[in-house]
Design an enzyme around this catalytic site. Sequence first.
Site, PDB file in Angstrom:
ATOM      1  CG  ASP A 353     -64.064  29.990 -58.988  1.00  0.00           C
ATOM      2  OD1 ASP A 353     -64.186  30.317 -57.856  1.00  0.00           O
ATOM      3  OD2 ASP A 353     -64.929  29.562 -59.897  1.00  0.00           O
ATOM      4  CD  GLU A 354     -66.272  31.348 -63.144  1.00  0.00           C
ATOM      5  OE1 GLU A 354     -66.493  30.818 -64.360  1.00  0.00           O
ATOM      6  OE2 GLU A 354     -67.178  30.950 -62.316  1.00  0.00           O
ATOM      7  CG  LEU A 355     -64.443  39.027 -56.939  1.00  0.00           C
ATOM      8  CD1 LEU A 355     -65.748  38.592 -55.915  1.00  0.00           C
ATOM      9  CD2 LEU A 355     -63.403  39.247 -56.041  1.00  0.00           C
TER      10      LEU A 355
END
Length: 585
Positions: A353-355
Site C-alpha cells: 500500500d501507499e508506495l
Amino acid sequence: MFSRLFSCLSVFLATSILITPTTAIWPAPQSFTNGSSVLYLNQNIRVTYNGAFIPYTYGYVPSSFSSKEFVQAGVSRTLAGIFDSKFVPWILHKPGAKYEPNPLAEGLKWLKTLQIIQTSEDKPSAFKPLAGEVDESYNLTISVEGDVKLTAVSSIGVLRGLETFSQLFYQHSAGTFWYTPFAPVAIEDAPKFPHRGILMDTSRHFFPVEDILRTIDAMAMSKLNRLHVHVTDSQSWPLVIPALPEVSEKGAHHPSETYSPADIERIQKYGAYRGVEVYFEIDMPGHIGSVALSHPELIVAYNEQPYHWWCAQPPCGAFKLNNTAVDEFLETLFDDLFPRLVPYSAYFHTGGDELNKNDSMLDEGIRSNSSEVLQPLLQKFIDTQHSRVRDAKLTPVVWEEIPLEWNVTLGKDTVVQAWLGGDSVKKLTAKGHKVIDSNYNFWYLDCGRGQWLNWANGPAFQLGFPFNDWCGPTKSWRLVYSHDPTAGLTPEEAKLVLGGEVALWAETIDPINFDTIAWPRASVAGEVLWSGRTDASGQNRSQIEAAPRLNEFRERLVKKGVRASPITQAFCVQGEPWECEFAPA
C-alpha cells in the site's frame, strides 16, 4: 478439575422469581429456537467425544495438533469460562426486576451429558486453513432432561459450538449456581464468510505478547478467525530475525519491545488452539523505512522532509526497486522466517500500500517517478517475492493498490485486501481477484480520534484546525454493523469476497487503550461476517434487535478480562429496546 469452584448448595431464595432473559447469542446463529425451562450446570456433567469419555482440566493446553486435543482443551476452556466469569446479569434488567430462577421452587435439574460428535476427520489444513478449507458449522441441542448434543464436521466447528454453549449460561447471584433458562435449545449454525478478522499494528506501538493473546481470546468469543499482524513498518521493526539480528536490534523502539521466534510460535499456537489463524505482514516495498537503521544501502527516502512529498506519514522509507542487494536481503529474511510461520498459517501478507512514486527519484538505480519506468520494476519485485511465499507453501496477500493503482498482474491464488472503499471491491472481484474487505469508511476502528501530528502556530495551525484525522468520523458500532462487504456485487463477484477485517492502526493506540477501541466493535463486524448482514427473512438486521444482545455480550467480554467499551448508557441496557429507540413522529 473444577471442584475448587463449588461449595455446598446452601443458599436458596425464599420467593418465586420471574424469568425474563434475553436470548443473547453473539454472533446470531443462523437458526435458534429455545424454551424457558431452567437447567443447572456443575462439574459432574459427563462429556464424551465421538463416544469416548474425555476429562476436562482447568487450564488444559493441547499436547499436539490433533482433533481430540483441540476439543478437550476447548471443553476445558468453556466450562472454566462459565464457572470463572461470575456473570450475574442484573445489569441487563430493570432495578428490582425478578430475573433469576428460584432453585428451591424450581428444584435443581442438572445438565447430565455433553455429547460431542465430530462427523468427519480433520485434514491437517484444518488447523491452518485457507479461507473456506475448514467447515465451521455446528448443531447444538439441549433437551429439557439435561442432555446436550453438539455435532460438527470439524474440530473447529466444535469450538464454535462450545462458544455458543457458553453464552447460554449465567451465574446466580447466590454465587453457587450456574444455570441456563432457555431449555430446550435447538441451534443450527454456520458462517456466511470464511475469513473474519482483525488487523493489529505492532509497529507504531508495541504490544506485549499477553495483550495479543487476550485479543485472540476475545476473537474466539466473537467467532473471528484471522488475526492479521502488521508486524513491521517504517516506525519500528520489532520482529527478531536470527539470520539478520541487526534489523530488530537497531529497528525496534527499545530492546525490550521485540518478538522472538519463541514469542511468534507461542502466539500462533495459542491462536490455533482457539480456531484463530495468526498470519503476519511485512509491508513492502514502501512502509519499510525501519530497515534503514541497519541497512541504509537498501532504502531510499528514509526520514526525508517534508515527509508528505515522500510518503503518507514519517519517517517514510522504501526499498530500492532496482537493486540486487534488496533481493538478497529478502531471500535471507524469508529463508529464516517462513519455515517458522508455515506450521501454523496458510497466508503471508506482503503489503504494497501507499508506495510513493517520488521515492525512486532518490534511487541512484532509477532516478524517475514515471509509472512507465516503475511498473515493470514493481511487477518483477512482486513476482519474485510471491514466488518465495509460494515456495514456502504460503499464499500471498497484498493491498489493493498493487493490482488497481500499479496494474501489477497477480497469481490467481493471491488474495487482495481492499481498504479504500468506493468501488474497490467491485473492481477487484470483476477482475477475478479473491478479496478481504477492510473498507475504511466502515471498518477502520482507529478513525475519528484526532490527529497524531502536531501543528505549528500560524498558517499550519489554521490549515489543521480542528485537528481531525484523515478518516473521521469515529466508526460507531452502528456504522460498523451497517456494512455489507458484498453490497452492489453480482452473485459471481460476491463469491470472491472471502470476508473482511477490521483494522486497528496504532498511531494513537497502545496496550492501554487497545481493548476499549477494539471491543465490542470488532465483535459487531464479527456478526456481520458470521451471520450475514440480513436475517433468515432477507431483512437487514436491526439495531433494535442487536443492541440487547450486544450489551450482554459486552458484559461477557468484560467478565473475561477484556476492557470493552459500553455502547450506550446503563438506562438503555436495563430497559426495553424501544425505550432508547429513535422513532420520528
